[in-house]
Design an enzyme around this catalytic site. Structure first.
Site, short mmCIF file in Angstrom:
data_model
loop_
_atom_site.label_atom_id
_atom_site.label_comp_id
_atom_site.label_asym_id
_atom_site.label_seq_id
_atom_site.Cartn_x
_atom_site.Cartn_y
_atom_site.Cartn_z
CB CYS A 1 -0.96 -0.01 1.19
SG CYS A 1 -2.18 -1.33 1.03
CG ASN B 1 -6.42 -0.95 0.66
OD1 ASN B 1 -5.76 -0.45 -0.25
ND2 ASN B 1 -5.86 -1.46 1.74
CG HIS C 1 -3.25 3.36 1.63
ND1 HIS C 1 -3.36 3.08 0.29
CD2 HIS C 1 -3.61 2.23 2.29
CE1 HIS C 1 -3.76 1.83 0.15
NE2 HIS C 1 -3.93 1.30 1.34
C1 LIG Z 1 -10.05 -5.54 9.15
C2 LIG Z 1 -10.72 -4.59 10.11
C3 LIG Z 1 -11.74 -3.73 9.39
C4 LIG Z 1 -11.47 -5.40 11.17
O1 LIG Z 1 -12.08 -4.52 12.08
P1 LIG Z 1 -11.94 -4.76 13.64
O2 LIG Z 1 -12.78 -3.74 14.30
O3 LIG Z 1 -10.46 -4.78 13.96
O4 LIG Z 1 -12.58 -6.16 13.81
P2 LIG Z 1 -11.93 -7.48 14.45
O5 LIG Z 1 -10.87 -8.01 13.55
O6 LIG Z 1 -11.58 -7.17 15.87
O7 LIG Z 1 -13.17 -8.42 14.41
C5 LIG Z 1 -14.30 -8.17 15.21
C6 LIG Z 1 -15.34 -9.19 14.89
O8 LIG Z 1 -15.89 -8.92 13.60
C7 LIG Z 1 -15.85 -10.08 12.82
N1 LIG Z 1 -15.72 -9.74 11.41
C8 LIG Z 1 -14.61 -9.66 10.67
N2 LIG Z 1 -14.92 -9.32 9.42
C9 LIG Z 1 -16.26 -9.20 9.38
C10 LIG Z 1 -17.17 -8.87 8.36
N3 LIG Z 1 -16.78 -8.59 7.10
N4 LIG Z 1 -18.49 -8.82 8.67
C11 LIG Z 1 -18.92 -9.09 9.90
N5 LIG Z 1 -18.10 -9.41 10.90
C12 LIG Z 1 -16.79 -9.46 10.65
C13 LIG Z 1 -14.69 -10.88 13.35
O9 LIG Z 1 -14.82 -12.24 13.02
C14 LIG Z 1 -14.80 -10.62 14.82
O10 LIG Z 1 -15.77 -11.48 15.35
P3 LIG Z 1 -15.57 -12.14 16.80
O11 LIG Z 1 -15.51 -10.97 17.75
O12 LIG Z 1 -16.78 -12.99 16.94
O13 LIG Z 1 -14.29 -12.90 16.73
C15 LIG Z 1 -9.70 -3.69 10.82
O14 LIG Z 1 -8.92 -4.44 11.70
C16 LIG Z 1 -8.77 -3.00 9.87
O15 LIG Z 1 -9.19 -2.19 9.08
N6 LIG Z 1 -7.47 -3.30 9.96
C17 LIG Z 1 -6.49 -2.67 9.12
C18 LIG Z 1 -6.61 -3.24 7.76
C19 LIG Z 1 -5.74 -2.54 6.80
O16 LIG Z 1 -5.57 -1.35 6.90
N7 LIG Z 1 -5.21 -3.29 5.84
C20 LIG Z 1 -4.48 -2.80 4.76
C21 LIG Z 1 -3.27 -2.12 5.20
S1 LIG Z 1 -2.68 -1.22 3.89
#
Ligand SMILES: CC(C)(COP(=O)(O)OP(=O)(O)OC[C@H]1O[C@@H](n2cnc3c(N)ncnc32)[C@H](O)[C@@H]1OP(=O)(O)O)[C@@H](O)C(=O)NCCC(=O)NCCS
Length: 331
Positions: free
Chosen positions: A116, A286, A256
């Protein structure tokens, strides 16, 4: 010693494939909801390619648009730098495929891998060729077909990404114009937080690697989130301080677009004006290396990016890779 020539952006072109996947489409594929995706990420829809369309196709279209905007013949381009994590193939480089597709001649180029952060790294790499006087027309392209490496049964990753491309032309700048400064950092301790384990020299493709879904994006979302929130702000603050620029002096902040919450947290901590912050994640998700030029285009469309504006670009990506660029907008 001769004064260093700065590089400036003289044209911008972008391209996204026409097909759109909405959050409602994902509700039919995995256990998710529009409400969850919007509230956790800011994403509402993303563009995805049809079968047979590759990164070089999106990139070539974006490049043609950039060159047409400036009225530059592809034959006059001297270097093509391609930022991508989804090359058409491991080799030849996507740069070679794009050279052929746009009809550039007597040009050289290469691909650059920084996930990214790849567009800001490629921008700086291209700028060096202009600054040294080695080249006068450098095409910098960020393009990714993330849909080619997503596991559409993994709800935690598949909803995040989209496909897209953007290209800028770099040329020598007049005094005070163009790309002013940058700060980049890599940190391999994050290598296992966001990666595609299969298909490289460590795990060459086998039936087993495919069965284990190793050719898809694997991510520890929370680890990436925490790192991104901290480092994107750190690198912006450090770059602004070194250049004696106050956050309130930034006319346009183009970050980004991985998660709207990361963008808002960064803008808050750095003290950027809310109206300077560009967000288009709701339309594209993204798009990895395509993101920053696509966000530049959104900023122009919304009238938030004008000639003479002081611009801050920022990114965090797999690696980890971190980057920020300070520039004066010149088109
Ligand atoms: C991926 C992201 C959106 C997840 O959000 P989060 O608030 O951290 O969520 P978590 O990973 O803690 O998951 C919380 C719950 O939601 C669930 N979940 C994950 N994806 C889901 C989806 N698409 N729909 C519904 N629930 C979802 C998980 O399974 C978890 O369930 P659990 O509590 O029963 O285990 C977030 O972590 C993020 O944006 N991270 C950075 C990603 C990024 O920037 N990547 C590219 C870098 S360039």
């Amino acid at each position: 010693m001769d004064k260093l020539i700065r590089a400036k952006i003289t044209a911008l072109g972008t391209y996204v494939p026409p097909r759109v996947m909405t959050n409602a489409d994902f509700e039919r594929i995995v256990e998710t909801s529009d409400e969850w995706i919007v509230s956790r990420t800011g994403i509402r829809e993303r563009h995805v390619v049809d079968k047979g369309v590759a990164t070089s196709d999106l990139a070539a279209e974006a490049a043609k648009r950039a060159l047409a905007e400036r009225g530059v013949d592809p034959k006059d381009v001297e270097v093509i730098v391609v930022a991508t994590v989804t090359p058409d193939m491991l080799f030849p480089s996507t740069a070679c495929l794009i050279q052929q597709k746009i009809g550039a001649k007597k040009v050289w180029g290469f691909d650059l891998s920084a996930a990214c952060s790849a567009f800001v790294y490629a921008l700086q790499t291209g700028a060096q060729f202009v600054q040294t006087g080695a080249h006068k027309k450098v095409l910098v392209i960020g393009a990714d077909v993330m849909s080619s490496i997503l596991d559409y049964s993994d709800r935690a990753t598949c909803i995040l990404f989209g496909d897209g491309a953007g290209a800028v032309l770099l040329e020598p700048a007049e005094d005070g114009e163009g790309i002013i400064d940058f700060e980049h950092e890599i940190d391999g301790s994050g290598a296992c937080s966001l990666y595609m384990p299969g298909g490289g020299s460590l795990h060459p493709a086998t039936h087993e690697t495919v069965d284990q879904k190793m050719h898809y994006v694997h991510q520890d979302g929370q680890a990436v989130f925490k790192f991104a929130v901290r480092k994107m702000a750190d690198v912006c603050e450090s770059l602004l301080a070194r250049n004696n620029v106050k956050a309130s002096d930034i006319d346009c902040f183009i970050p980004h677009q991985a998660n709207q919450r990361i963008i808002n947290a960064t803008a808050d901590r750095v003290g950027l004006k809310p109206e300077s912050v560009i967000i288009n994640i709701e339309r594209y998700g993204n798009t990895t290396a395509g993101t920053i030029p696509l966000a530049m285009q959104t900023a122009r469309e919304e009238g938030k990016l004008k000639k003479g504006d002081l611009v801050l670009l920022a990114s965090v990506g797999a690696g980890f890779t971190v980057g920020a660029t300070l520039l004066r907008w010149t088109i």
